[in-house]
Design a protein around this motif. Structure first.
Motif, PDB file in Angstrom:
ATOM      1  N   GLY A  40       0.703  -1.348  -0.092  1.00 54.31           N
ATOM      2  CA  GLY A  40      -0.050  -0.037   0.173  1.00 54.31           C
ATOM      3  C   GLY A  40       0.776   1.232   0.244  1.00 54.31           C
ATOM      4  N   ARG A  41       2.077   0.923   0.155  1.00 53.33           N
ATOM      5  CA  ARG A  41       2.819   2.317   0.071  1.00 53.33           C
ATOM      6  C   ARG A  41       4.280   1.987  -0.443  1.00 53.33           C
ATOM      7  N   GLU A  42       4.690   3.043  -1.167  1.00 51.49           N
ATOM      8  CA  GLU A  42       6.385   3.162  -1.444  1.00 51.49           C
ATOM      9  C   GLU A  42       6.936   3.990  -1.138  1.00 51.49           C
ATOM     10  N   PHE A  45      10.936   4.394   4.534  1.00 48.24           N
ATOM     11  CA  PHE A  45      11.690   3.217   5.382  1.00 48.24           C
ATOM     12  C   PHE A  45      10.610   2.250   6.522  1.00 48.24           C
ATOM     13  N   LYS A  46       9.597   3.082   6.841  1.00 46.09           N
ATOM     14  CA  LYS A  46       9.121   2.162   7.914  1.00 46.09           C
ATOM     15  C   LYS A  46       7.597   2.151   7.669  1.00 46.09           C
ATOM     16  N   THR A  47       6.633   1.228   8.164  1.00 51.43           N
ATOM     17  CA  THR A  47       5.264   0.876   8.142  1.00 51.43           C
ATOM     18  C   THR A  47       4.579   0.893   9.351  1.00 51.43           C
ATOM     19  N   PRO A  48       3.558   1.297   9.458  1.00 47.20           N
ATOM     20  CA  PRO A  48       2.955   1.491  10.738  1.00 47.20           C
ATOM     21  C   PRO A  48       2.797  -0.204  11.524  1.00 47.20           C
ATOM     22  N   THR A  49       3.191  -0.019  12.631  1.00 48.88           N
ATOM     23  CA  THR A  49       2.996  -1.432  13.518  1.00 48.88           C
ATOM     24  C   THR A  49       1.618  -1.712  13.594  1.00 48.88           C
ATOM     25  N   TRP A  63      -2.269  -5.488   6.975  1.00 51.73           N
ATOM     26  CA  TRP A  63      -1.356  -5.032   8.150  1.00 51.73           C
ATOM     27  C   TRP A  63      -0.464  -3.724   7.484  1.00 51.73           C
ATOM     28  N   GLY A  64       0.166  -3.000   8.497  1.00 51.94           N
ATOM     29  CA  GLY A  64       0.789  -1.612   7.995  1.00 51.94           C
ATOM     30  C   GLY A  64       0.017  -0.707   7.586  1.00 51.94           C
ATOM     31  N   ASP A  65       0.268   0.158   6.671  1.00 53.99           N
ATOM     32  CA  ASP A  65      -0.506   1.115   6.103  1.00 53.99           C
ATOM     33  C   ASP A  65      -1.874   0.832   5.784  1.00 53.99           C
ATOM     34  N   LEU A  66      -2.092  -0.508   4.904  1.00 58.06           N
ATOM     35  CA  LEU A  66      -3.414  -0.734   4.571  1.00 58.06           C
ATOM     36  C   LEU A  66      -4.412  -1.054   5.847  1.00 58.06           C
ATOM     37  N   ALA A  67      -3.744  -1.436   7.219  1.00 60.43           N
ATOM     38  CA  ALA A  67      -4.637  -1.625   8.262  1.00 60.43           C
ATOM     39  C   ALA A  67      -5.215  -0.459   8.773  1.00 60.43           C
ATOM     40  N   LEU A  68      -4.681   0.629   8.478  1.00 58.05           N
ATOM     41  CA  LEU A  68      -4.980   1.899   9.076  1.00 58.05           C
ATOM     42  C   LEU A  68      -5.902   2.769   7.921  1.00 58.05           C
ATOM     43  N   GLU A  69      -5.894   2.184   6.631  1.00 60.70           N
ATOM     44  CA  GLU A  69      -6.581   2.951   5.543  1.00 60.70           C
ATOM     45  C   GLU A  69      -8.218   3.120   6.057  1.00 60.70           C
ATOM     46  N   GLU A  70      -8.921   4.157   5.756  1.00 70.83           N
ATOM     47  CA  GLU A  70     -10.174   4.116   5.927  1.00 70.83           C
ATOM     48  C   GLU A  70     -10.805   3.792   4.574  1.00 70.83           C
ATOM     49  N   GLU A  71     -11.721   2.788   4.779  1.00 68.79           N
ATOM     50  CA  GLU A  71     -12.203   2.174   3.403  1.00 68.79           C
ATOM     51  C   GLU A  71     -13.415   3.387   3.056  1.00 68.79           C
ATOM     52  N   PRO A  72     -13.144   3.598   1.420  1.00 67.59           N
ATOM     53  CA  PRO A  72     -14.070   4.193   0.931  1.00 67.59           C
ATOM     54  C   PRO A  72     -15.695   3.893   1.192  1.00 67.59           C
ATOM     55  N   GLU A  73     -16.742   4.742   1.386  1.00 65.32           N
ATOM     56  CA  GLU A  73     -17.948   4.351   1.616  1.00 65.32           C
ATOM     57  C   GLU A  73     -18.559   3.325   0.661  1.00 65.32           C
ATOM     58  N   TYR A  74     -18.232   3.495  -0.505  1.00 65.32           N
ATOM     59  CA  TYR A  74     -18.883   2.571  -1.463  1.00 65.32           C
ATOM     60  C   TYR A  74     -18.225   1.070  -1.322  1.00 65.32           C
ATOM     61  N   MET A  75     -17.114   0.861  -0.643  1.00 66.50           N
ATOM     62  CA  MET A  75     -16.595  -0.378  -0.420  1.00 66.50           C
ATOM     63  C   MET A  75     -17.063  -1.027   0.883  1.00 66.50           C
ATOM     64  N   VAL A  76     -17.819  -0.577   1.677  1.00 69.39           N
ATOM     65  CA  VAL A  76     -18.219  -0.786   2.917  1.00 69.39           C
ATOM     66  C   VAL A  76     -19.520  -1.566   3.150  1.00 69.39           C
ATOM     67  N   ASP A  77     -19.588  -2.742   3.388  1.00 66.17           N
ATOM     68  CA  ASP A  77     -20.764  -3.615   3.540  1.00 66.17           C
ATOM     69  C   ASP A  77     -21.311  -3.337   4.606  1.00 66.17           C
TER      70      ASP A  77
END
Length: 556
Positions: A40-42, A45-49, A63-77
């Motif tokens: 999810g990121r380039e 040097f570090k990614t969120p724990t 995990w990492g950045d993807l774990a903290l991303e807020e899902e867009p409303e259209y993707m949320v069930d």
């Protein structure tokens, strides 16, 4: 697999808030590479724990950045129950009180969270190495160095070793392919690369402040000949990293909208809470604040842009005030400074204490870690210590300092020649209770008294493999075994093993079947301080036989 079969060395900085790794081929030790490609990121040097599990917390979704991303409303069930990301779980190893440790769901043990995170790291490390060196056998030909905070408990290395093994980083639990070093020690080794830039020479001392997201660790080192280091004071540290500035921001906001409203937002809309902290506070406020009132421009936090659902949770008088203000919170200079100062003051206090501990003049101070990039922190440190330390600098790539220094340690574990003991070590022994000398409540039913026998004093500078010994004899003539309980404490004047702050390190039990010698059976008990272990040995002085030996983890 022998140590000489290690071809690739990987250093893993498993941090409280962010983690990273670096690697090097032992045939080309000058070419250390720091990973900068994450899910999810380039380019960082570090990614969120951080981990995001499924709704039952049995499987990692991201995990990492993807774990903290807020899902867009259209993707949320809306029919699917969403779990809350897991963060700061490393703090469960620390000495924090239970009510101060970060939230974890009841279904998830902190060791399992660490194991799951290291498993994701292992998958990425393995694919990264195999892309570079397809013929490498993982993990058989890979050595690892894990960094740990300076102030954490003695069992930290044991927990991390177990989790690393379960995550697939090691072939066996007790594999010699894993080394540990402290975060400040690794940071100091990284700073070896820049001491020449500042005209430091052998005999000069320098201080390194590793300012991370969760912890700040301070160490003082002396530069030796052959580009080696000696530790000259006891390492110190505290939980006063940059995330505690974030907490002060939330305290400020909580006074405006209500703490219950913020807690509900965190529970029900965690992505919005993260968006508020990262996109508004960190990017627009924290990373840019310099502490200069003449250049500071007051800021307006428009709440519906970052956390639109927060308005639903604000009640009563606070809701009326926020409606009058148009749901806008103003941040003036004093408010922002008030978020930084409680945390920065702790960092200043740590550095001041370390400078007072050393007798040597400090020639330079280096700030590393993510928090070191805060202009306000650097300005405060320079303002406070400019008359004591001539050089106060932030080296290049400060956020990667620990992980790159850990690689340097793994390439040459002899680079650190001396360390300073953080604890006083000793064993529990007994003798006859003496009336008028000993306390009555210490007398056992058979007329003995148990007490703490000190072997190694805290703050003692020790070379690798230095031995501390004492001679002891059985208490009873028919005694067929002796138990040595090894304790450690921060106290300089401990007398008994059940005092507050005294902790059991481990036990060495030996057989002494030669009862025909009665009490005349002198046993030499020794503690030997290796790189990361303490070796306990009991030796029969009469015949020179070593009865047994065992190793305990050394909290360096």
């Amino acid at each position: 697999m022998a140590l000489q079969d290690i071809r690739i060395l990987v250093a893993l900085d498993f941090g409280t808030t962010y983690s990273g790794f670096a690697y090097v081929h032992k045939e080309n030790p000058d070419n250390i590479e720091t990973n900068h490609t994450w899910p999810g990121r380039e380019g960082v040097f570090k990614t969120p724990t951080a981990l995001l599990y499924n709704e039952t917390y049995t499987q990692v979704k991201s995990w990492g950045d993807l774990a903290l991303e807020e899902e867009p409303e259209y993707m949320v069930d809306d029919s699917e129950e969403r779990s809350r990301p897991i963060e700061l779980f490393k703090l469960h190893i620390s000495d924090l009180k239970d009510n101060q440790k970060p939230w974890l769901p009841s279904q998830l043990n902190y060791k399992k969270a660490i194991e799951d995170y290291l498993t994701q790291m292992q998958i990425l490390i393995k694919s990264t190495l195999e892309r570079r060196w397809p013929a490498i056998r993982f993990p058989q030909q890979v050595g690892f160095v894990l960094t740990i905070p300076a102030e954490w408990p003695n069992n930290t290395t044991g927990i991390m070793r177990e989790c690393a093994y379960k995550a697939g980083l090691l072939s066996t639990l007790n594999s010699a392919h894993l080394e540990f070093t402290t975060e400040p020690e690794a940071a100091a080794l990284y700073c070896l690369n820049v001491v020449k830039e500042h005209n430091l020479h052998p005999g000069d001392s320098f201080l390194v402040a590793d300012c991370g997201g969760g912890t700040v660790d301070i160490t003082s080192r002396k530069l030796l000949h052959d580009n080696k280091l000696s530790e000259i004071t006891e390492r110190i540290g505290d939980l006063c990293g940059s995330t505690f500035v974030d907490k002060e921001f939330l305290q400020f906001l909580g006074r405006k909208v209500g703490f219950q409203a913020l807690e509900t937002l965190k529970r029900c809309n965690y992505g919005q809470m993260q968006h508020l902290i990262q996109q508004f506070f960190c990017n627009l406020v924290k990373f840019k604040f310099k502490g200069d009132p003449t250049t500071f421009k007051p800021m307006r936090l428009i709440l519906h842009r970052y956390c639109p659902d927060l308005q639903e949770y604000v009640t009563g008088e606070l809701k009326e005030k926020m409606e009058e203000a148009g749901w806008i919170v103003k941040l003036d200079f004093e408010s922002v400074k008030g978020m930084f100062d409680p945390v920065v003051d702790k960092v200043i206090k740590l550095i001041d204490g370390q400078l007072k501990e050393t007798r040597d003049r400090c020639s330079a101070m280096f700030l590393v870690g993510g928090f070191s990039e805060s202009p306000y922190l650097l300005n405060r440190v320079r303002e406070t210590f400019r008359d004591q330390v001539p050089i106060i600098a932030v080296p290049a790539l400060p956020i990667a300092a620990v992980v790159r220094g850990a690689v340097a340690y793994g390439l040459n574990v002899e680079i650190v020649q001396e360390r300073v003991l953080k604890w006083t070590y000793g064993i529990e022994v007994c003798r006859s209770w003496v009336s008028g000398k000993d306390k009555k409540n210490r007398r056992t039913h058979d007329g003995l008294i148990f007490y703490f026998y000190k072997l190694a004093q805290r703050r003692t500078k020790v070379d690798v493999d230095r031995k501390f010994s004492g001679e002891f004899s059985p208490v009873r003539a028919d005694q067929t075994h002796i138990v040595f309980n090894v304790y450690y404490t921060r106290s300089d004047f401990a007398k008994y093993c059940n005092e507050s702050g005294m902790k059991l390190l481990g036990t060495l039990r030996i057989n002494t079947p030669d009862t025909h010698f009665g009490l005349n059976r002198q046993i030499e008990f020794s503690l030997t301080f290796a790189k990361m272990e303490i070796k306990a040995t009991a030796k029969n002085k009469r015949n020179g036989k070593t009865y047994d030996e065992t190793t305990f983890e050394l909290d360096i």
